[in-house]
Scaffold this motif. Sequence first.
Motif, PDB file in Angstrom:
ATOM      1  N   UNK A  44       0.915  -1.080  -0.061  1.00 19.54           N
ATOM      2  CA  UNK A  44       0.095  -0.090  -0.143  1.00 19.54           C
ATOM      3  C   UNK A  44       0.795   1.131   0.046  1.00 19.54           C
ATOM      4  N   UNK A  45       0.360   2.471  -0.605  1.00 16.72           N
ATOM      5  CA  UNK A  45       1.254   3.588  -0.832  1.00 16.72           C
ATOM      6  C   UNK A  45       2.318   3.169  -1.827  1.00 16.72           C
ATOM      7  N   UNK A  46       2.410   2.420  -2.675  1.00 14.57           N
ATOM      8  CA  UNK A  46       3.376   2.087  -3.457  1.00 14.57           C
ATOM      9  C   UNK A  46       2.940   2.306  -5.049  1.00 14.57           C
ATOM     10  N   UNK A  47       1.632   2.541  -5.134  1.00 12.34           N
ATOM     11  CA  UNK A  47       0.999   2.556  -6.548  1.00 12.34           C
ATOM     12  C   UNK A  47       0.216   1.651  -6.873  1.00 12.34           C
ATOM     13  N   UNK A  48      -0.395   0.801  -5.858  1.00  8.74           N
ATOM     14  CA  UNK A  48      -1.360  -0.434  -6.153  1.00  8.74           C
ATOM     15  C   UNK A  48      -2.508  -0.075  -6.836  1.00  8.74           C
ATOM     16  N   UNK A  49      -3.116   0.988  -6.556  1.00  9.78           N
ATOM     17  CA  UNK A  49      -4.541   1.562  -7.191  1.00  9.78           C
ATOM     18  C   UNK A  49      -3.949   1.477  -8.784  1.00  9.78           C
ATOM     19  N   UNK A  50      -3.092   2.234  -9.005  1.00 10.39           N
ATOM     20  CA  UNK A  50      -2.755   2.488 -10.734  1.00 10.39           C
ATOM     21  C   UNK A  50      -2.264   1.064 -11.042  1.00 10.39           C
ATOM     22  N   UNK A  51      -1.555   0.429 -10.340  1.00  9.22           N
ATOM     23  CA  UNK A  51      -1.262  -1.085 -11.097  1.00  9.22           C
ATOM     24  C   UNK A  51      -2.331  -1.681 -11.155  1.00  9.22           C
ATOM     25  N   UNK A  52      -3.327  -2.017 -10.292  1.00 10.54           N
ATOM     26  CA  UNK A  52      -4.620  -2.701 -10.592  1.00 10.54           C
ATOM     27  C   UNK A  52      -5.441  -2.103 -11.575  1.00 10.54           C
ATOM     28  N   UNK A  53      -5.682  -0.859 -11.569  1.00 11.23           N
ATOM     29  CA  UNK A  53      -6.523  -0.130 -12.685  1.00 11.23           C
ATOM     30  C   UNK A  53      -5.956  -0.665 -14.008  1.00 11.23           C
ATOM     31  N   UNK A  54      -4.643  -0.879 -14.038  1.00  8.90           N
ATOM     32  CA  UNK A  54      -3.891  -0.856 -15.415  1.00  8.90           C
ATOM     33  C   UNK A  54      -4.271  -2.412 -15.753  1.00  8.90           C
ATOM     34  N   UNK A 198       6.840   4.579 -11.428  1.00 13.98           N
ATOM     35  CA  UNK A 198       7.266   5.686 -12.285  1.00 13.98           C
ATOM     36  C   UNK A 198       8.403   5.158 -13.399  1.00 13.98           C
ATOM     37  N   UNK A 199       8.907   3.978 -13.049  1.00 13.66           N
ATOM     38  CA  UNK A 199      10.003   3.456 -13.783  1.00 13.66           C
ATOM     39  C   UNK A 199       9.650   3.193 -15.312  1.00 13.66           C
ATOM     40  N   UNK A 200      10.368   4.112 -16.322  1.00  8.48           N
ATOM     41  CA  UNK A 200      10.000   3.788 -17.818  1.00  8.48           C
ATOM     42  C   UNK A 200       9.875   2.513 -18.201  1.00  8.48           C
ATOM     43  N   UNK A 201       9.079   1.924 -19.026  1.00  9.45           N
ATOM     44  CA  UNK A 201       9.097   0.766 -19.529  1.00  9.45           C
ATOM     45  C   UNK A 201       8.349  -0.469 -18.504  1.00  9.45           C
ATOM     46  N   UNK A 202       8.209  -0.091 -17.353  1.00 11.05           N
ATOM     47  CA  UNK A 202       7.819  -1.119 -16.469  1.00 11.05           C
ATOM     48  C   UNK A 202       6.408  -1.563 -16.845  1.00 11.05           C
ATOM     49  N   UNK A 203       5.384  -0.697 -17.043  1.00 14.46           N
ATOM     50  CA  UNK A 203       4.026  -1.129 -17.326  1.00 14.46           C
ATOM     51  C   UNK A 203       4.116  -1.681 -18.758  1.00 14.46           C
ATOM     52  N   UNK A 214       1.083  -3.523 -26.741  1.00  9.82           N
ATOM     53  CA  UNK A 214       1.013  -2.187 -27.292  1.00  9.82           C
ATOM     54  C   UNK A 214       1.742  -1.195 -26.393  1.00  9.82           C
ATOM     55  N   UNK A 215       2.271  -1.624 -25.233  1.00 10.08           N
ATOM     56  CA  UNK A 215       3.138  -0.768 -24.364  1.00 10.08           C
ATOM     57  C   UNK A 215       2.283   0.223 -23.824  1.00 10.08           C
ATOM     58  N   UNK A 216       1.125   0.014 -23.055  1.00 12.20           N
ATOM     59  CA  UNK A 216       0.454   1.035 -22.368  1.00 12.20           C
ATOM     60  C   UNK A 216       1.159   1.382 -21.247  1.00 12.20           C
ATOM     61  N   UNK A 217       0.463   2.743 -20.726  1.00 10.49           N
ATOM     62  CA  UNK A 217       1.160   3.236 -19.589  1.00 10.49           C
ATOM     63  C   UNK A 217       0.381   3.081 -18.304  1.00 10.49           C
ATOM     64  N   UNK A 218       0.924   3.074 -17.147  1.00 15.90           N
ATOM     65  CA  UNK A 218       0.181   3.262 -15.770  1.00 15.90           C
ATOM     66  C   UNK A 218      -0.822   4.499 -15.852  1.00 15.90           C
ATOM     67  N   UNK A 219      -1.876   4.256 -15.214  1.00 18.22           N
ATOM     68  CA  UNK A 219      -2.775   5.504 -15.162  1.00 18.22           C
ATOM     69  C   UNK A 219      -2.187   6.478 -13.875  1.00 18.22           C
ATOM     70  N   UNK A 220      -2.109   7.823 -14.002  1.00 22.38           N
ATOM     71  CA  UNK A 220      -1.853   8.513 -12.784  1.00 22.38           C
ATOM     72  C   UNK A 220      -2.948   8.800 -11.657  1.00 22.38           C
ATOM     73  N   UNK A 221      -2.540   8.345 -10.623  1.00 25.25           N
ATOM     74  CA  UNK A 221      -3.589   8.121  -9.662  1.00 25.25           C
ATOM     75  C   UNK A 221      -3.365   8.828  -8.324  1.00 25.25           C
TER      76      UNK A 221
END
Length: 236
Positions: A44-54, A198-203, A214-221
């Motif tokens: 938690x507080x590591x970007x989990x919402x963005x990850x699972x939305x993605x 935020x690491x480039x290419x991780x998503x 298709x190389x999509x990106x994480x949403x900003x949340x």
Amino acid sequence: DFGTMLLQKKSSGQRGPETHQILGRYPHPYKYLESKGVALCSCEKCGSTSLYMFVYEVLFGKAFPYTDPPWVNNVYSERWESKFSPITFEQLRQVNHTFALLRDPRDRLISSWKSKVSCDDQIWGTDVADRNLFVPQLLHLAHQPLKLCLSFLEFLRVLQLIHIQGNAAMLNGHFLPQHFYCFRDMPPAQWTKAASITEPGFSALIADALGDPSKPEFPKMHDSLKKNTFTPSDEE
């Protein structure tokens, strides 16, 4: 609410609940997509919402459409249509693609304080309902007098006491050190990839493992884009 209840118990001389009654150790945090051969983990507080939305959008071809509980992070809810299952560390070692989010511990502490602990809820958008639960839990774990909010330096001192007392593994997930969660069994270097949101290419790497090249990106949340900034020196 829970925090007010604890304060009332304290003022009346009643004993509050024991630590094991309000805080528990965490189950295996590894979430497995068997159909894709992919395991995920995020504190938690590591970007989990963005990850699972993605991940939801990659798997279902649409954005997560709900604005009420169970939230997107609850990957075992009916909204995920049984895509995920929990696995043990022994099972994790057999998975082809393993991905974990991590975050600079200092940034994570500041973010956790702003969203769950701060007295300045009008400035930081602090979740007051969560704060009224989490702060008394923290103080109970540290054997400190009860309050409903803390300054940043008070927060750090309470965490320090909890660590000194050997109870860090009992912390709420928003404050739990990362080596007690995703990396308690396997360090970052042993995952296919463990990196910041935020690491480039991780998503793109995760999406490719899920079958989307298709190389999509994480949403900003969440609070990562708040205009107000904070450094610990603000309270010195």
